[in-house]
Design a protein around this motif. Structure first.
Motif, short mmCIF file in Angstrom:
data_model
loop_
_atom_site.label_atom_id
_atom_site.label_comp_id
_atom_site.label_asym_id
_atom_site.label_seq_id
_atom_site.Cartn_x
_atom_site.Cartn_y
_atom_site.Cartn_z
N ALA A 294 0.72 -1.40 0.00
CA ALA A 294 0.14 -0.04 0.08
C ALA A 294 0.81 1.09 0.11
O ALA A 294 0.57 2.21 -0.81
CB ALA A 294 -0.96 -0.13 1.32
N GLY A 295 1.84 1.39 0.86
CA GLY A 295 2.76 2.52 0.77
C GLY A 295 3.51 2.51 -0.65
O GLY A 295 3.80 3.75 -1.06
N GLY A 296 4.10 1.42 -1.13
CA GLY A 296 4.45 1.75 -2.36
C GLY A 296 3.63 2.36 -3.44
O GLY A 296 3.94 2.91 -4.35
N LEU A 297 2.27 1.88 -3.51
CA LEU A 297 1.28 2.26 -4.29
C LEU A 297 0.94 3.74 -4.08
O LEU A 297 1.05 4.64 -5.13
CB LEU A 297 0.10 1.48 -4.34
CG LEU A 297 0.05 0.17 -4.68
CD1 LEU A 297 -1.36 -0.52 -4.33
CD2 LEU A 297 0.13 0.11 -6.18
N VAL A 298 1.29 4.28 -2.99
CA VAL A 298 0.99 5.82 -2.68
C VAL A 298 2.19 6.53 -3.12
O VAL A 298 1.91 7.59 -3.86
CB VAL A 298 0.67 5.87 -0.95
CG1 VAL A 298 0.74 7.38 -0.68
CG2 VAL A 298 -0.72 5.19 -0.66
N ILE A 299 3.23 6.05 -2.87
CA ILE A 299 4.65 6.67 -3.43
C ILE A 299 4.61 6.71 -4.65
O ILE A 299 4.96 7.79 -5.22
CB ILE A 299 5.57 5.83 -2.70
CG1 ILE A 299 5.81 6.23 -1.20
CG2 ILE A 299 7.11 6.43 -3.42
CD1 ILE A 299 7.00 5.59 -0.63
N SER A 300 3.88 5.74 -5.41
CA SER A 300 4.09 5.75 -6.99
C SER A 300 3.30 6.66 -7.53
O SER A 300 3.58 7.37 -8.35
CB SER A 300 3.86 4.02 -7.42
OG SER A 300 4.76 3.30 -7.09
N VAL A 301 1.97 6.80 -6.83
CA VAL A 301 1.22 7.73 -7.51
C VAL A 301 1.51 9.38 -7.35
O VAL A 301 1.50 9.77 -8.11
CB VAL A 301 -0.20 7.51 -6.96
CG1 VAL A 301 -1.15 8.75 -7.30
CG2 VAL A 301 -0.79 6.26 -7.34
N ILE A 302 2.16 9.26 -6.06
CA ILE A 302 2.69 10.77 -5.86
C ILE A 302 3.85 10.88 -7.08
O ILE A 302 4.01 12.19 -7.31
CB ILE A 302 3.07 10.83 -4.24
CG1 ILE A 302 1.93 10.57 -3.60
CG2 ILE A 302 3.98 12.11 -3.94
CD1 ILE A 302 2.36 10.74 -2.10
N GLY A 303 4.69 10.00 -7.00
CA GLY A 303 5.86 10.19 -7.93
C GLY A 303 5.44 10.42 -9.62
O GLY A 303 5.80 11.36 -10.14
N PHE A 304 4.40 9.95 -9.62
CA PHE A 304 3.94 10.06 -11.14
C PHE A 304 3.21 11.61 -11.29
O PHE A 304 3.39 11.99 -12.26
CB PHE A 304 2.77 8.92 -11.44
CG PHE A 304 2.41 9.00 -12.75
CD1 PHE A 304 3.03 8.22 -13.78
CD2 PHE A 304 1.25 9.68 -13.33
CE1 PHE A 304 2.67 8.28 -15.16
CE2 PHE A 304 0.87 9.72 -14.51
CZ PHE A 304 1.37 8.97 -15.47
N ARG A 305 2.59 12.16 -10.37
CA ARG A 305 2.22 13.48 -10.21
C ARG A 305 3.44 14.12 -10.26
O ARG A 305 3.03 15.41 -11.06
CB ARG A 305 1.12 13.45 -9.11
CG ARG A 305 -0.06 12.60 -9.20
CD ARG A 305 -0.93 13.06 -8.02
NE ARG A 305 -2.31 12.31 -8.38
CZ ARG A 305 -2.93 12.06 -7.24
NH1 ARG A 305 -2.95 12.82 -6.13
NH2 ARG A 305 -4.31 11.29 -7.27
N MET A 306 4.41 14.01 -9.63
CA MET A 306 5.43 15.03 -9.64
C MET A 306 6.21 14.75 -11.02
O MET A 306 6.68 15.90 -11.30
CB MET A 306 6.36 14.63 -8.66
CG MET A 306 5.83 14.98 -7.08
SD MET A 306 6.80 14.41 -5.67
CE MET A 306 8.43 15.40 -5.85
N PHE B 30 9.22 -1.03 -2.98
CA PHE B 30 8.34 -1.48 -1.87
C PHE B 30 7.41 -2.59 -2.19
O PHE B 30 7.21 -3.59 -1.49
CB PHE B 30 7.39 -0.29 -1.32
CG PHE B 30 8.20 0.64 -0.49
CD1 PHE B 30 9.24 0.15 0.30
CD2 PHE B 30 7.66 1.95 -0.25
CE1 PHE B 30 10.00 1.19 1.25
CE2 PHE B 30 8.41 2.93 0.57
CZ PHE B 30 9.46 2.35 1.20
N GLY B 31 6.89 -2.52 -3.44
CA GLY B 31 6.04 -3.31 -4.00
C GLY B 31 6.88 -5.03 -4.20
O GLY B 31 6.25 -5.98 -3.80
#
Length: 211
Positions: free
Chosen positions: A80-92, A199-200
């Motif tokens: 779950a943490g990996g998914l959150v980080i990935s989404v934030i990274g994609f937006r950045m 993380f994933g």
């Protein structure tokens, strides 16, 4: 008791500081607060320090019970943490004007993503939970109070260190300028995506190892 307190404080601080890694969160802060008023940035930093301390304490005293109550495992936490980080990274990495405006108006970056999962990610939580389990398994004649207070004091020190490092992000922002911050934001976005994937991968590896 003083020896136990110092030992718990030192081991906790030295063990968690590399995991918390405030400089990485400082670069994330620069990207997320681009164009945000200085006062609002300062408020977010203050809230982040408080959220970090509260999150570490909750994880330490109630983390195992919460995971057990909801039937969650550490691999699921990592995924779950990996998914959150990935989404934030994609937006950045691929920012949109609308997304930037929403980030500035909502002001919800203190808890997510600055505290969770940046400062207090799955690895940090796992380490804190490990400490809680080790204390619980100690011999009954060993006093728990100095160990508990030592770890809580270390959590406070970590929050204070993180607050100081994040405060330094504003002068760095002025020094780098708008173009420098934009470039750093995209670089950090790519690195966050890589972190999320890692993380994933770790979560999947843990699940496979369990079988």
């Amino acid at each position: 008791m003083a020896v136990l307190f110092i030992k718990a404080f030192t081991l906790t601080l030295l063990g968690l500081l590399p995991m918390v890694n405030p400089p990485t969160t400082a670069t994330l802060l620069l990207g997320l607060t681009k164009g945000m008023p200085a006062q609002q940035v300062s408020e977010q930093i203050n809230k982040t320090a408080v959220c970090l301390f509260i999150t570490l304490c909750i994880t330490f005293f109630a983390g195992t019970s919460v995971l057990s109550f909801f039937g969650l495992t550490l691999p699921s936490l990592r995924l779950a943490g990996g998914l959150v980080i990935s989404v934030i990274g994609f937006r950045m990495l691929f920012p949109s004007p609308a997304g930037k405006q929403n980030a500035q108006v909502s002001g919800t970056i203190a808890f997510v993503p600055l505290t969770i999962p940046s400062l207090c990610g799955p690895g940090t939580m796992a380490l804190v939970l490990s400490g809680a389990v080790q204390i619980a398994e100690l011999s009954p004649h060993i006093s728990r109070l100095p160990l508990w207070t030592g770890m809580v004091a270390a959590f406070a020190a970590l929050s204070l260190i993180s607050w100081g490092v994040l405060k330094m992000a504003t002068p760095v922002c002025r020094f780098m300028g708008e173009s420098g911050i934009d470039a750093l934001t995209r670089i950090m976005g790519f690195l966050l995506i890589c972190m999320g994937m890692q993380f994933g991968i770790t979560a999947v590896r843990d699940v496979v190892a369990g079988f």
